[in-house]
Design a protein around this motif. Sequence first.
Motif, PDB file in Angstrom:
ATOM      1  N   GLN A  37       0.891  -1.145   0.000  1.00  0.00           N
ATOM      2  CA  GLN A  37       0.000   0.000   0.000  1.00  0.00           C
ATOM      3  C   GLN A  37       0.936   1.203   0.000  1.00  0.00           C
ATOM      4  O   GLN A  37       1.867   1.270   0.803  1.00  0.00           O
ATOM      5  N   SER A  38       0.709   2.158  -0.909  1.00  0.00           N
ATOM      6  CA  SER A  38       1.738   3.165  -1.149  1.00  0.00           C
ATOM      7  C   SER A  38       1.880   4.169  -0.010  1.00  0.00           C
ATOM      8  O   SER A  38       2.925   4.795   0.109  1.00  0.00           O
ATOM      9  N   ALA A  39       0.897   4.345   0.830  1.00  0.00           N
ATOM     10  CA  ALA A  39       1.047   5.286   1.947  1.00  0.00           C
ATOM     11  C   ALA A  39       1.643   4.590   3.169  1.00  0.00           C
ATOM     12  O   ALA A  39       2.700   4.952   3.650  1.00  0.00           O
ATOM     13  N   SER A  40       0.969   3.579   3.669  1.00  0.00           N
ATOM     14  CA  SER A  40       1.385   2.957   4.929  1.00  0.00           C
ATOM     15  C   SER A  40       2.519   1.963   4.744  1.00  0.00           C
ATOM     16  O   SER A  40       3.213   1.627   5.681  1.00  0.00           O
ATOM     17  N   ARG A  41       2.684   1.489   3.532  1.00  0.00           N
ATOM     18  CA  ARG A  41       3.653   0.446   3.202  1.00  0.00           C
ATOM     19  C   ARG A  41       3.332  -0.879   3.894  1.00  0.00           C
ATOM     20  O   ARG A  41       4.174  -1.759   4.003  1.00  0.00           O
ATOM     21  N   PHE A  42       2.115  -1.001   4.378  1.00  0.00           N
ATOM     22  CA  PHE A  42       1.621  -2.307   4.783  1.00  0.00           C
ATOM     23  C   PHE A  42       1.316  -3.083   3.497  1.00  0.00           C
ATOM     24  O   PHE A  42       1.443  -2.562   2.394  1.00  0.00           O
ATOM     25  N   ALA A  43       0.858  -4.331   3.638  1.00  0.00           N
ATOM     26  CA  ALA A  43       0.583  -5.151   2.467  1.00  0.00           C
ATOM     27  C   ALA A  43      -0.847  -4.931   1.978  1.00  0.00           C
ATOM     28  O   ALA A  43      -1.783  -5.051   2.761  1.00  0.00           O
ATOM     29  N   ILE A  44      -0.992  -4.595   0.685  1.00  0.00           N
ATOM     30  CA  ILE A  44      -2.327  -4.737   0.073  1.00  0.00           C
ATOM     31  C   ILE A  44      -2.540  -6.233  -0.125  1.00  0.00           C
ATOM     32  O   ILE A  44      -3.617  -6.763   0.128  1.00  0.00           O
ATOM     33  N   VAL A  45      -1.469  -6.861  -0.571  1.00  0.00           N
ATOM     34  CA  VAL A  45      -1.446  -8.327  -0.633  1.00  0.00           C
ATOM     35  C   VAL A  45      -0.067  -8.787  -0.200  1.00  0.00           C
ATOM     36  O   VAL A  45       0.936  -8.269  -0.690  1.00  0.00           O
ATOM     37  N   GLY A  46      -0.021  -9.742   0.702  1.00  0.00           N
ATOM     38  CA  GLY A  46       1.248 -10.374   1.051  1.00  0.00           C
ATOM     39  C   GLY A  46       1.052 -11.880   0.953  1.00  0.00           C
ATOM     40  O   GLY A  46       0.103 -12.418   1.528  1.00  0.00           O
ATOM     41  N   VAL A  47       1.920 -12.536   0.198  1.00  0.00           N
ATOM     42  CA  VAL A  47       1.751 -13.973  -0.019  1.00  0.00           C
ATOM     43  C   VAL A  47       3.029 -14.705   0.384  1.00  0.00           C
ATOM     44  O   VAL A  47       4.109 -14.409  -0.134  1.00  0.00           O
ATOM     45  N   ALA A  48       2.896 -15.629   1.290  1.00  0.00           N
ATOM     46  CA  ALA A  48       4.024 -16.477   1.663  1.00  0.00           C
ATOM     47  C   ALA A  48       3.765 -17.879   1.120  1.00  0.00           C
ATOM     48  O   ALA A  48       2.663 -18.415   1.280  1.00  0.00           O
ATOM     49  N   VAL A  49       4.773 -18.422   0.455  1.00  0.00           N
ATOM     50  CA  VAL A  49       4.646 -19.774  -0.084  1.00  0.00           C
ATOM     51  C   VAL A  49       5.781 -20.626   0.482  1.00  0.00           C
ATOM     52  O   VAL A  49       6.941 -20.215   0.465  1.00  0.00           O
ATOM     53  N   VAL A  50       5.420 -21.777   1.005  1.00  0.00           N
ATOM     54  CA  VAL A  50       6.428 -22.735   1.475  1.00  0.00           C
ATOM     55  C   VAL A  50       6.263 -24.022   0.668  1.00  0.00           C
ATOM     56  O   VAL A  50       5.158 -24.566   0.583  1.00  0.00           O
ATOM     57  N   HIS A  51       7.335 -24.441   0.039  1.00  0.00           N
ATOM     58  CA  HIS A  51       7.306 -25.686  -0.730  1.00  0.00           C
ATOM     59  C   HIS A  51       7.703 -26.835   0.176  1.00  0.00           C
ATOM     60  O   HIS A  51       8.679 -26.758   0.907  1.00  0.00           O
ATOM     61  N   ASP A  52       6.923 -27.900   0.085  1.00  0.00           N
ATOM     62  CA  ASP A  52       7.178 -29.065   0.922  1.00  0.00           C
ATOM     63  C   ASP A  52       7.077 -30.259  -0.009  1.00  0.00           C
ATOM     64  O   ASP A  52       5.979 -30.768  -0.265  1.00  0.00           O
ATOM     65  N   GLY A  53       8.206 -30.672  -0.575  1.00  0.00           N
ATOM     66  CA  GLY A  53       8.160 -31.704  -1.621  1.00  0.00           C
ATOM     67  C   GLY A  53       7.400 -31.141  -2.802  1.00  0.00           C
ATOM     68  O   GLY A  53       7.680 -30.029  -3.256  1.00  0.00           O
ATOM     69  N   ASN A  54       6.394 -31.865  -3.269  1.00  0.00           N
ATOM     70  CA  ASN A  54       5.583 -31.377  -4.377  1.00  0.00           C
ATOM     71  C   ASN A  54       4.442 -30.474  -3.918  1.00  0.00           C
ATOM     72  O   ASN A  54       3.785 -29.846  -4.737  1.00  0.00           O
ATOM     73  N   ALA A  55       4.246 -30.468  -2.638  1.00  0.00           N
ATOM     74  CA  ALA A  55       3.127 -29.687  -2.105  1.00  0.00           C
ATOM     75  C   ALA A  55       3.574 -28.270  -1.768  1.00  0.00           C
ATOM     76  O   ALA A  55       4.767 -27.988  -1.637  1.00  0.00           O
ATOM     77  N   VAL A  56       2.592 -27.402  -1.642  1.00  0.00           N
ATOM     78  CA  VAL A  56       2.885 -26.047  -1.166  1.00  0.00           C
ATOM     79  C   VAL A  56       1.912 -25.678  -0.058  1.00  0.00           C
ATOM     80  O   VAL A  56       0.813 -26.219   0.021  1.00  0.00           O
ATOM     81  N   ARG A  57       2.388 -24.743   0.762  1.00  0.00           N
ATOM     82  CA  ARG A  57       1.469 -24.125   1.713  1.00  0.00           C
ATOM     83  C   ARG A  57       1.498 -22.629   1.427  1.00  0.00           C
ATOM     84  O   ARG A  57       2.577 -22.038   1.227  1.00  0.00           O
ATOM     85  N   VAL A  58       0.334 -22.033   1.355  1.00  0.00           N
ATOM     86  CA  VAL A  58       0.233 -20.636   0.952  1.00  0.00           C
ATOM     87  C   VAL A  58      -0.484 -19.838   2.041  1.00  0.00           C
ATOM     88  O   VAL A  58      -1.622 -20.152   2.396  1.00  0.00           O
ATOM     89  N   GLY A  59       0.199 -18.848   2.563  1.00  0.00           N
ATOM     90  CA  GLY A  59      -0.412 -17.955   3.555  1.00  0.00           C
ATOM     91  C   GLY A  59      -0.621 -16.582   2.929  1.00  0.00           C
ATOM     92  O   GLY A  59       0.250 -16.083   2.215  1.00  0.00           O
ATOM     93  N   ILE A  60      -1.763 -15.985   3.185  1.00  0.00           N
ATOM     94  CA  ILE A  60      -2.082 -14.714   2.541  1.00  0.00           C
ATOM     95  C   ILE A  60      -2.536 -13.686   3.567  1.00  0.00           C
ATOM     96  O   ILE A  60      -3.397 -13.954   4.409  1.00  0.00           O
ATOM     97  N   THR A  61      -1.949 -12.477   3.454  1.00  0.00           N
ATOM     98  CA  THR A  61      -2.342 -11.387   4.344  1.00  0.00           C
ATOM     99  C   THR A  61      -2.752 -10.181   3.515  1.00  0.00           C
ATOM    100  O   THR A  61      -2.408 -10.090   2.338  1.00  0.00           O
ATOM    101  N   GLY A  62      -3.500  -9.280   4.129  1.00  0.00           N
ATOM    102  CA  GLY A  62      -3.877  -8.028   3.466  1.00  0.00           C
ATOM    103  C   GLY A  62      -5.157  -8.118   2.655  1.00  0.00           C
ATOM    104  O   GLY A  62      -5.733  -7.104   2.279  1.00  0.00           O
ATOM    105  N   VAL A  63      -5.605  -9.303   2.371  1.00  0.00           N
ATOM    106  CA  VAL A  63      -6.680  -9.494   1.406  1.00  0.00           C
ATOM    107  C   VAL A  63      -8.041  -9.564   2.085  1.00  0.00           C
ATOM    108  O   VAL A  63      -9.024  -8.996   1.600  1.00  0.00           O
ATOM    109  N   SER A  64      -8.069 -10.271   3.184  1.00  0.00           N
ATOM    110  CA  SER A  64      -9.327 -10.455   3.893  1.00  0.00           C
ATOM    111  C   SER A  64      -9.150  -9.888   5.298  1.00  0.00           C
ATOM    112  O   SER A  64      -8.026  -9.571   5.693  1.00  0.00           O
ATOM    113  N   ASP A  65     -10.222  -9.761   6.047  1.00  0.00           N
ATOM    114  CA  ASP A  65     -10.028  -9.195   7.390  1.00  0.00           C
ATOM    115  C   ASP A  65      -9.300 -10.173   8.319  1.00  0.00           C
ATOM    116  O   ASP A  65      -8.839  -9.806   9.381  1.00  0.00           O
ATOM    117  N   THR A  66      -9.172 -11.422   7.876  1.00  0.00           N
ATOM    118  CA  THR A  66      -8.367 -12.403   8.593  1.00  0.00           C
ATOM    119  C   THR A  66      -7.378 -13.017   7.610  1.00  0.00           C
ATOM    120  O   THR A  66      -7.775 -13.409   6.515  1.00  0.00           O
TER     121      THR A  66
END
Lengths: 786, 154, 266
Positions: C185-214
């Motif tokens: 976000q250009s003013a606060s520099r918080f995330a409009i969208v923040g995405v964390a991806v962790v690869h675990d073998g062929n699988a992934v885990r995806v965490g998302i912030t900024g998008v929903s209220d949780t």
Amino acid sequence: MGNFIGKAVKRREDARFLKGAGKYTDDIKLPKMTQSAFVRSPYAHAKVLSVDISEAEKADGVVAIFTGSDGCGEYGVPCGWQVDFKNGETMREPKHPLLVKDKIKHVGEAVAFVIAETLEQARDAAELVEVEYEELPVVTDPQKAMDKDAPLVHGEWKDNAAFDWCIGNDRADVEAALEKAHHVTEMEYRNQRLAPNAMEPRSYIADYDVNADKYTLYTSTQNPHLIRLLMCAFVLGIPEHKVRIVSKDVGGGFGSKIYHYTEEALLTWASKQIGRPVKWTSDRSEAFLTDAHGRDHVVKSKMGFDKEGKIVAHLTDEYCAMGAYLSTFAPAVPTYLHGTLFQGVYTTPLIHLNVVGPFTHTVPVDAYRGAGRPEATYLLERIISKGAQEMGMDAAEIRMKNFIPPFDGVKEEGYQTQVALQYDSGNYQQALKKGLEKLGYENFRKEQEEARKNGKLLGVGLSTYIEGCGIAPSAVVGALGARAGLYEVGQVRVQPTGKVSVFTGAHSHGQGHETVFAQFVADKLGIDMADVEIEHGDTDQVAFGMGTYGSRSLAVGGSAIIKSIEKILDKGAKIAAHKLEAAEGDLEYASGKWTVKGTDKSVSFGDVALTAYVPHNYPEGLEPGLDFSSFYDPSNFTYPFGTHIAVVEVDKDTGAVDLQRFIAIDDVGNIMNPMIVDGQIHGGVAQGVGQALLEEVVYDESGQMITGSYMDYAMPRADDLPMIETDNTVTPCPHNPLGVKGAGEAGAIGSTPAVVNAVVDALAHLGVTDIQMPLKPQTVWKAMQN
Amino acid sequence: MNVTITVNGKAHTHDIEPRTSLVQYLRETLDLTGTHIGCDTSGCGACTVTLNGEAIKSCTMLAVQADGSEVTTIEGMAQNGEMHPIQAAFKEKHGLQCGFCTPGMVMVAADILKNYPKPSEDDIRHGLKGNFCRCTGYHNIVKSIQLAAETINE
Amino acid sequence: MIPAKFDYIKASSVSEAVNLLDKHGFDAKILSGGQSLLPAMKLRLNRPEIVIDINGIAGMNTIEETGDGVIIGANCTHTQILNSEVVYKNLNILHRTVQTLGDVQVRNRGTIGGSLAHADPSADYPAVVLACEANIEVEGKNGKRTIAATDFFEGIFTTALADDEIIIAVHFPKVAHGNYQKFYQSASRFAIVGVAVVHDGNAVRVGITGVSDTPYRATEVEKAYNGNSDAAEHAVDGVEVMSDHFADTEYRSHLTKVMVKRALEA
């Protein structure tokens, strides 16, 4: 002579600022000083039903609480410029009260003023003031404010217009020419509202001395004498000679500190009531809600071209928000500081602009860096580029076709525009050519083509701007509605030892006057810079002044000093002639001494100065002393111009804009200190880029500002900007002694459309022809989808 | 509360209200007005000082939290009347105009140069993210910090 | 800007802090880095009567490598995490997240525990603790317990922390392959969208912030992934997407998919 002018002399003001020894108003503490806080309305439009201060009065440390019923400044703060309706009706000018008694007209208006021993106590007590409001309907958009059923901001008039004004050729002629034009380009957009955000919040200390019956107001203003005049004559009705305004170090202004604010007068009045000094410093949150904003024009425009791409006519209608009241210069900004620039740098034969200035339930709007000229330049530079795009022409080529030919204002006459003004001197082609060379325009177009093939969206934007500054000839602005003259005052006092004190009515709040003014004073007198001191910002020290705004300090304030220097040298020559037993006409002045031409007989500046104050052997009939004050009233505005070029890359997936290069070729006339001119351009460009990409004040439907802090109001940070590539052309101003034009606003005026043109250029192949500012990633992405 | 804070090398003991922020304490109690307040949401960085050598925003810390700490403000940067190389570089490169954001810029520059003795332009720009300047467009501030790095490394 | 009056207590142990919280309930607030709390108090949006400073509690600001994980004390500042060799080597995704967080000064004061407990819906850490399946160790009057990151965030500024509990540490597993992508976000520099991806073998885990209220785990993306980043199309499936003047629902949804795709491909 000639040792300092044109050199990048390092600033003498820097040492104190760098050591933390600057004295901004909030840094000042007076004995027995009280602190204060305002109770401000959370509603944009509401009746004040009651104000109950009984609990607050009992709070710890409270000294006094004032409300709108306490009779301070009944007439409120006045407006300094009258712009009447085109049908002759007088401008509608509402009272702007210091504290609201009856009706709130924007969020943040003050209803009570709490004074306490400490700031903590003032804040705590302010929370205890109970105000009952009755909410009323709200309008914040200037165009909607003119709808038939729009809520009225002021009850006195049948609609919200403060004025309805036009300039240029006859509307019917312009419309007829548009009918016949080969191509007509149209634009509709909002030049969005901005918050100036000088980094130092406004701060005031009022100190009434009962024994001397004298008021001192320490204030963070750009304009000390005018504040004194307005406050004494119009607001408080107190004698001007009993008021001293002190405004020393001021942390930026950008227009927002020109105006006389309600708080200045209220504190001054309150200090007398309580018999003690009182301080108030704005919070940033308060600044968003109370400092005058900038821009906020709703624009509808048509430009007609012939088949060669020559402009044949230009017609524009605008609704320009005034906000809830008329701030000091507000009516002038979208009219005389705006419409008079509609010629741009082009030979457009027919121009008409109509401006309605509506009241809205928002903070007042007034001059913000560039003041009316950025808005004019934005329209002209966008619409000509849009026209080129629509006609399949090159943006540089269409400009070259339409430029006013070069003129120096001496051999060739100034250029008479269709919108009242006569330009002083200009060479617009040269600046554009220089900019294109610096960019490598041809190569860039190839690079852009290649990049597109690889899915990369590169764009270049041009802006060939002109602005009118160095304001202003008093007779001209008087005819245009100004209620003040816009001359400047410069006093040069040579001390007996030959040291020189200069008192200027111009005001420095970052511009470096203490250095630049000393440079040319030292040169003109042929003495060392160390022997020259520049004083400003104290009405007891400086005879009079009109302050700093409109890039006027050097062009007008500098010229006033030059006039006094001429008087010093004239009188000095009389004294020198007497000492040298020569005729005045046989003397020449250079390098700090008068010499009898063709001899080695000379007398130094210092000797003459001493003689003027110890006049034992002295010309008969000549007054002692060497101290002159001059008023300089310019004969014309000055007209800096230049070419700004932006290069951007747009992220095709997110719409994010990366500003990769910014080239600024500015012609500000002669340059006194290139380091300072570059610095002014850098800062101006940053603010212009801020408008293009980031900044925007947003009100919601109920008149709440949803961008009232740095969490939501985006301004450029260091990582938003590239290095700014500056260069100059030099076309001296023909009508002032230094040949200078002014550099304070040029950067902010030229840069905004360059950035937007670049983004549109990057997306042109997708059919995008316009995007609404600020170019937020979301806005750009949506433009790409349509 | 009674707290002792060492500011610019000198220990000060005062009884202060818990709600007093560090910047208020510096400005009002110690009269060190070089540290400025430009906002109320930790956004502008004008109030930056160093706390035990790290740049912090003194508006977003209670003075009582600084008990036992060492604080350096802009007033403590010059030594024996000689400007610190960062201050000298700001003057040389015209890294300031109105001067209001300047103390914060100088103090954060000290932190940047501590972590990046040979900073790239990007390192500097990212390091300045917490500080607003409305006058310079950051151009000459970046140049100043580049020069300061050179001077310090000499 | 000055906060309303409060009493300040510097806790010297977790149990002291917990007892104070238990005693004062809603009137008390824990002060860690203070980078969110103090501005809110200055604006008088938050006005606790008791402020319990936990910065002096010993043992809460260490970063420790265990056999298969990294334990980060709640009072560790962002800068401490950024400069930690242990984090850099074993939990690079966290290192990269902290690089994007705030600014130098905020990182020097703000703490991981404070940020998590504050639960700003646009903060950066939530995405990464979700993707890493970190566990949040908390202590209350009934002793210690561990809350899985997936159970921790309950809404805007709302967590699974009981009124008497404070965060003690965050237990991360070591992560070999993961990254964080942020759209600012250009003013606060918080995330409009923040995405964390962790690869675990062929699988992934995806965490998302900024998008929903949780902040949330993008389980539909995880299910669909199977090595194909087009799974990003499912980034907001079943999610109520926030809207503000920087990013409305349409744009934020689109942006989330873009950032998830980038994070999957990085």
